[in-house]
Design a protein around this motif. Structure first.
Motif, PDB file in Angstrom:
ATOM      1  N   SER A  65       0.822  -1.216   0.000  1.00 43.68           N
ATOM      2  CA  SER A  65       0.000   0.000   0.000  1.00 43.68           C
ATOM      3  C   SER A  65       0.854   1.263   0.000  1.00 43.68           C
ATOM      4  N   PHE A  66       2.117   1.166   0.401  1.00 44.12           N
ATOM      5  CA  PHE A  66       3.016   2.314   0.341  1.00 44.12           C
ATOM      6  C   PHE A  66       3.572   2.530  -1.068  1.00 44.12           C
ATOM      7  N   SER A  67       3.855   1.427  -1.785  1.00 43.25           N
ATOM      8  CA  SER A  67       4.523   1.555  -3.080  1.00 43.25           C
ATOM      9  C   SER A  67       3.582   1.491  -4.279  1.00 43.25           C
ATOM     10  N   LEU A  68       2.451   0.793  -4.162  1.00 42.49           N
ATOM     11  CA  LEU A  68       1.516   0.669  -5.284  1.00 42.49           C
ATOM     12  C   LEU A  68       1.007   2.010  -5.820  1.00 42.49           C
ATOM     13  N   PRO A  69       0.749   3.025  -4.972  1.00 42.79           N
ATOM     14  CA  PRO A  69       0.255   4.290  -5.517  1.00 42.79           C
ATOM     15  C   PRO A  69       1.176   4.924  -6.541  1.00 42.79           C
ATOM     16  N   ALA A  70       2.458   4.569  -6.556  1.00 43.77           N
ATOM     17  CA  ALA A  70       3.381   5.092  -7.561  1.00 43.77           C
ATOM     18  C   ALA A  70       3.512   4.158  -8.754  1.00 43.77           C
ATOM     19  N   GLY A  71       2.708   3.094  -8.795  1.00 41.92           N
ATOM     20  CA  GLY A  71       2.729   2.173  -9.916  1.00 41.92           C
ATOM     21  C   GLY A  71       3.935   1.250  -9.895  1.00 41.92           C
ATOM     22  N   PRO A  72       4.108   0.463 -10.963  1.00 38.75           N
ATOM     23  CA  PRO A  72       5.225  -0.478 -11.023  1.00 38.75           C
ATOM     24  C   PRO A  72       6.593   0.177 -10.847  1.00 38.75           C
ATOM     25  N   VAL A  73       6.772   1.356 -11.373  1.00 44.75           N
ATOM     26  CA  VAL A  73       8.060   2.039 -11.215  1.00 44.75           C
ATOM     27  C   VAL A  73       8.352   2.311  -9.746  1.00 44.75           C
ATOM     28  N   GLY A 215       0.510 -19.373 -12.953  1.00 48.40           N
ATOM     29  CA  GLY A 215      -0.912 -19.341 -12.669  1.00 48.40           C
ATOM     30  C   GLY A 215      -1.651 -18.340 -13.538  1.00 48.40           C
ATOM     31  N   LYS A 216      -1.039 -17.182 -13.744  1.00 41.03           N
ATOM     32  CA  LYS A 216      -1.674 -16.150 -14.566  1.00 41.03           C
ATOM     33  C   LYS A 216      -1.905 -16.650 -15.984  1.00 41.03           C
ATOM     34  N   VAL A 217      -0.884 -17.265 -16.574  1.00 40.42           N
ATOM     35  CA  VAL A 217      -0.987 -17.744 -17.957  1.00 40.42           C
ATOM     36  C   VAL A 217      -1.944 -18.937 -18.043  1.00 40.42           C
ATOM     37  N   THR A 218      -1.854 -19.839 -17.082  1.00 35.31           N
ATOM     38  CA  THR A 218      -2.700 -21.029 -17.079  1.00 35.31           C
ATOM     39  C   THR A 218      -4.178 -20.665 -17.013  1.00 35.31           C
ATOM     40  N   ARG A 219      -4.489 -19.618 -16.284  1.00 33.73           N
ATOM     41  CA  ARG A 219      -5.885 -19.181 -16.131  1.00 33.73           C
ATOM     42  C   ARG A 219      -6.356 -18.300 -17.293  1.00 33.73           C
ATOM     43  N   GLY A 220      -5.533 -18.218 -18.355  1.00 37.58           N
ATOM     44  CA  GLY A 220      -5.949 -17.494 -19.553  1.00 37.58           C
ATOM     45  C   GLY A 220      -5.557 -16.040 -19.570  1.00 37.58           C
ATOM     46  N   GLY A 221      -4.825 -15.583 -18.576  1.00 41.91           N
ATOM     47  CA  GLY A 221      -4.386 -14.198 -18.550  1.00 41.91           C
ATOM     48  C   GLY A 221      -3.073 -14.029 -19.299  1.00 41.91           C
ATOM     49  N   SER A 222      -2.614 -12.820 -19.345  1.00 39.92           N
ATOM     50  CA  SER A 222      -1.330 -12.520 -19.993  1.00 39.92           C
ATOM     51  C   SER A 222      -0.472 -11.691 -19.048  1.00 39.92           C
ATOM     52  N   LEU A 223       0.826 -11.838 -19.194  1.00 43.69           N
ATOM     53  CA  LEU A 223       1.756 -11.098 -18.356  1.00 43.69           C
ATOM     54  C   LEU A 223       1.898  -9.670 -18.868  1.00 43.69           C
ATOM     55  N   ASN A 224       2.116  -8.756 -17.948  1.00 41.99           N
ATOM     56  CA  ASN A 224       2.366  -7.369 -18.332  1.00 41.99           C
ATOM     57  C   ASN A 224       3.728  -7.266 -19.006  1.00 41.99           C
ATOM     58  N   SER A 225       3.842  -6.327 -19.901  1.00 42.31           N
ATOM     59  CA  SER A 225       5.083  -6.176 -20.680  1.00 42.31           C
ATOM     60  C   SER A 225       6.215  -5.640 -19.809  1.00 42.31           C
ATOM     61  N   GLY A 226       7.436  -5.786 -20.321  1.00 39.64           N
ATOM     62  CA  GLY A 226       8.588  -5.238 -19.626  1.00 39.64           C
ATOM     63  C   GLY A 226       8.505  -3.727 -19.482  1.00 39.64           C
ATOM     64  N   ASN A 227       7.930  -3.068 -20.500  1.00 41.49           N
ATOM     65  CA  ASN A 227       7.765  -1.617 -20.411  1.00 41.49           C
ATOM     66  C   ASN A 227       6.836  -1.239 -19.260  1.00 41.49           C
ATOM     67  N   LEU A 295       9.301  -8.314  -6.563  1.00 37.16           N
ATOM     68  CA  LEU A 295       8.482  -7.183  -6.994  1.00 37.16           C
ATOM     69  C   LEU A 295       8.382  -7.105  -8.518  1.00 37.16           C
ATOM     70  N   SER A 296       9.439  -7.502  -9.212  1.00 38.54           N
ATOM     71  CA  SER A 296       9.370  -7.536 -10.675  1.00 38.54           C
ATOM     72  C   SER A 296       8.308  -8.531 -11.138  1.00 38.54           C
ATOM     73  N   VAL A 297       8.254  -9.690 -10.495  1.00 34.75           N
ATOM     74  CA  VAL A 297       7.255 -10.702 -10.856  1.00 34.75           C
ATOM     75  C   VAL A 297       5.853 -10.224 -10.496  1.00 34.75           C
ATOM     76  N   ILE A 298       5.716  -9.594  -9.321  1.00 35.51           N
ATOM     77  CA  ILE A 298       4.407  -9.058  -8.927  1.00 35.51           C
ATOM     78  C   ILE A 298       3.913  -8.042  -9.951  1.00 35.51           C
ATOM     79  N   ALA A 299       4.812  -7.133 -10.373  1.00 37.32           N
ATOM     80  CA  ALA A 299       4.424  -6.123 -11.355  1.00 37.32           C
ATOM     81  C   ALA A 299       4.051  -6.755 -12.686  1.00 37.32           C
ATOM     82  N   ALA A 300       4.668  -7.890 -13.018  1.00 38.43           N
ATOM     83  CA  ALA A 300       4.381  -8.553 -14.286  1.00 38.43           C
ATOM     84  C   ALA A 300       3.042  -9.280 -14.269  1.00 38.43           C
TER      85      ALA A 300
END
Length: 547
Positions: A65-73, A215-227, A295-300
């Motif tokens: 909750s401290f870091s999410l408001p600034a987004g993945p960066v 789990g994300k891919v298996t459930r039909g979702g897609s990973l967020n891009s590196g950008n 955190l990189s995986v969480i953001a992805a």
């Protein structure tokens, strides 16, 4: 003048592990203290204390909750940037811990290095600030654990149920009491528990890094891009975007905020002058690397809509992230493991906090010090009374949970602000007044020692400043106000008022408790491998019974 070695039989009434180095007992004696706790922690287990308290995945979950408001960066690069400075603080502390390993290290070093007029008040302030900061850590860990447990209940029910503040507080009190019982009665098992903590924390890191994307891919979702992961900026606050990024540093500041626990275990560590600094550096360094990976995986894998994750109905953003990637059962499984590790974090923290409070009582600084400095020989040489005292204080401070979430979050910042003040002051005192008194121990950063120490001091000042800002914007309401300045201001002002009104009449700094042999009594002041063994105003005849 060459001094004779301290007789270990005169200073070590406590049975120690067969692997314990007699030099540890002698070094402690030269600093003025007899051996009262049992030395049984290896270098790996000292590291495990700090690594366990950091509990990377649960701590990241607690502070999203401290870091999410600034987004993945803010999440990813905020962690990366702040962790570099935190590692430098660890190196500066490790230099001191290797030279002078004692359970009350932070206030002891402050008294040792500070100028004559500042020794007593500064060491008094740092002792209280460090003690209360650790208590704040205990409170925040168990408050977060209560939220985690109740979020599991919410996920399992599936009907949108959320716990009232009264229920949260009741669970919190139960956890605090249970931690107190475990901390008191598991003295012999605690080193093995700490070793177990290393394995379970690393296992959870590996499981999270693998399970979330699969789990994300298996459930039909897609990973967020590196950008998106490394370049997407959001600002869910009303602060300017740049400052929102700086406030995201509060996540690593809180998560990697416990390596001073290695210092507090100094009198139970084998070969402390090596084990303690290595524990500090290993724990800060591993948190830096592994936290960035997690955190990189969480953001992805998280929902690209950041506000949806922040405002989750489960009350924990990490619970929502697990739920989105793994579904209900997967989320419950991971949250259950998080709860177990969070419990172990609280257990390790109450052990470290009790050693600091016990050491401060040994020097007569806490109320009822004569009572609290007792070490129970029947219960495996544990400071049981001081553990009970910490439980009571934590229950009282936990009443903040009943006000609102902003007041409860002040427990997080009490941990940060008070500890950062406690870390920075002895480093500053060494640089300004005491460099000529500093003799390196087995661990030393060499020519970089002073530059590292100065960077650490500047960063710690910034960290304290950062911790008092309202996280949502410059015009806070009572419900989202940051009460850190109120709580810490009360702690620091109250401590100094207590000192100048009362304690300055009897507080002289560290007390000598060592019982020396006749051949060494006159040489104690020159026996330590430091320019001066004890603070100059500590008399060799001072006995702990005068507290």
């Amino acid at each position: 003048m060459d001094s004779q070695p301290v007789d270990p039989e005169a200073v070590a009434p406590v049975a120690t592990d067969a692997m314990a180095d007699v030099g540890d007992v002698q070094l402690l004696a030269r600093m003025g203290y007899k051996q009262e706790l049992r030395r049984q922690y290896s270098t790996t287990q000292v590291f495990a204390i700090a690594f366990s308290i950091m509990g990377l995945v649960p701590s990241i979950a607690s502070t999203l909750s401290f870091s999410l408001p600034a987004g993945p960066v803010g999440m990813v690069w905020g962690w990366f940037t702040a962790s570099i400075f935190i590692l430098l603080v660890g190196l500066a502390m490790a230099d001191l811990a290797s030279a002078m390993p004692t359970a009350g290290g932070l206030y002891w070093w402050t008294h040792y290095f500070a100028g004559p007029k500042w020794k007593r008040p500064l060491s008094f302030l740092i002792g209280y600030s460090n003690t209360l900061g650790l208590i704040g850590g205990m409170c925040s860990v168990d408050y977060t654990l209560a939220l985690m447990i109740l979020s599991c209940v919410s996920i399992s029910r599936g009907d949108g149920w959320s716990a009232s503040r009264g229920v949260i507080y009741a669970v919190y009190v139960g956890l605090i009491i249970f931690h107190g019982l475990c901390g008191s009665l598991s003295g012999r098992l605690m080193p093995k528990i700490q070793t177990f903590c290393i394995y379970i924390n690393i296992a959870l890191v590996v499981a999270t890094v693998i399970a979330l994307p699969v789990g994300k891919v298996t459930r039909g979702g897609s990973l967020n891009s590196g950008n998106y992961v490394y370049g997407h900026i959001e600002n869910e606050t009303t602060w300017p975007t740049g400052w929102a990024f700086m406030l995201a540093w509060l996540a690593p500041i809180w998560s990697i905020g416990s390596f001073d626990s290695c210092v507090h275990m100094s009198e139970e560590a084998m070969h402390a002058s090596k084990a303690v600094p290595l524990g500090i550096v290993w724990s800060a360094g591993s948190a830096f690397v592994l936290g960035f990976l997690v955190l990189s995986v969480i953001a992805a894998t998280m929902n690209p809509n950041v506000s949806a994750t922040i405002n989750t109905k489960f009350g924990q953003p990490m619970a929502q992230i697990y739920y989105d990637a793994l579904g209900r059962d997967g989320a419950l499984g991971f949250m259950a493991v998080l709860c177990v590790i969070q419990f172990l974090i609280g257990l390790s923290l109450i052990v470290a906090a009790s050693r600091q409070a016990w050491a401060f009582s040994r020097d007569g600084a806490l109320p009822f010090s004569t009572f609290f400095r007792h070490v129970s020989k029947r219960i495996q040489y544990q400071p049981v009374r001081v553990i009970c005292g910490l439980v009571v204080v934590s229950i009282v401070l936990g009443l903040l949970c009943l006000i609102n979430s902003a007041a409860a979050n002040a427990l997080f910042s009490l941990f940060v602000a008070s500890n950062y003040l406690s870390w920075g002051t002895p480093i500053f005192c060494r640089l300004v007044w005491g460099e000529h008194r500093f003799t390196p121990g087995e661990f030393y950063t060499g020519r970089l020692s002073r530059p590292i120490a100065w960077v650490a001091v500047v960063y710690l000042i910034f960290g304290v400043t950062l911790s008092v800002f309202p996280t949502e914007g410059p015009n806070p309401t009572p419900s989202n106000m940051n009460y850190t300045i109120v709580i810490n201001g009360f702690v620091w002002f109250g401590c100094m008022a207590y000192y100048f009104l009362f304690a300055r009449q009897w507080y002289i700094g560290p007390h000598m408790t060592v019982h020396e042999s006749p051949s060494t009594a006159s040489d104690n002041a020159s026996a330590v491998p430091l320019p001066h063994a004890l603070p100059t105003e500590t008399p060799a005849s001072c006995d702990h019974k005068k507290e």
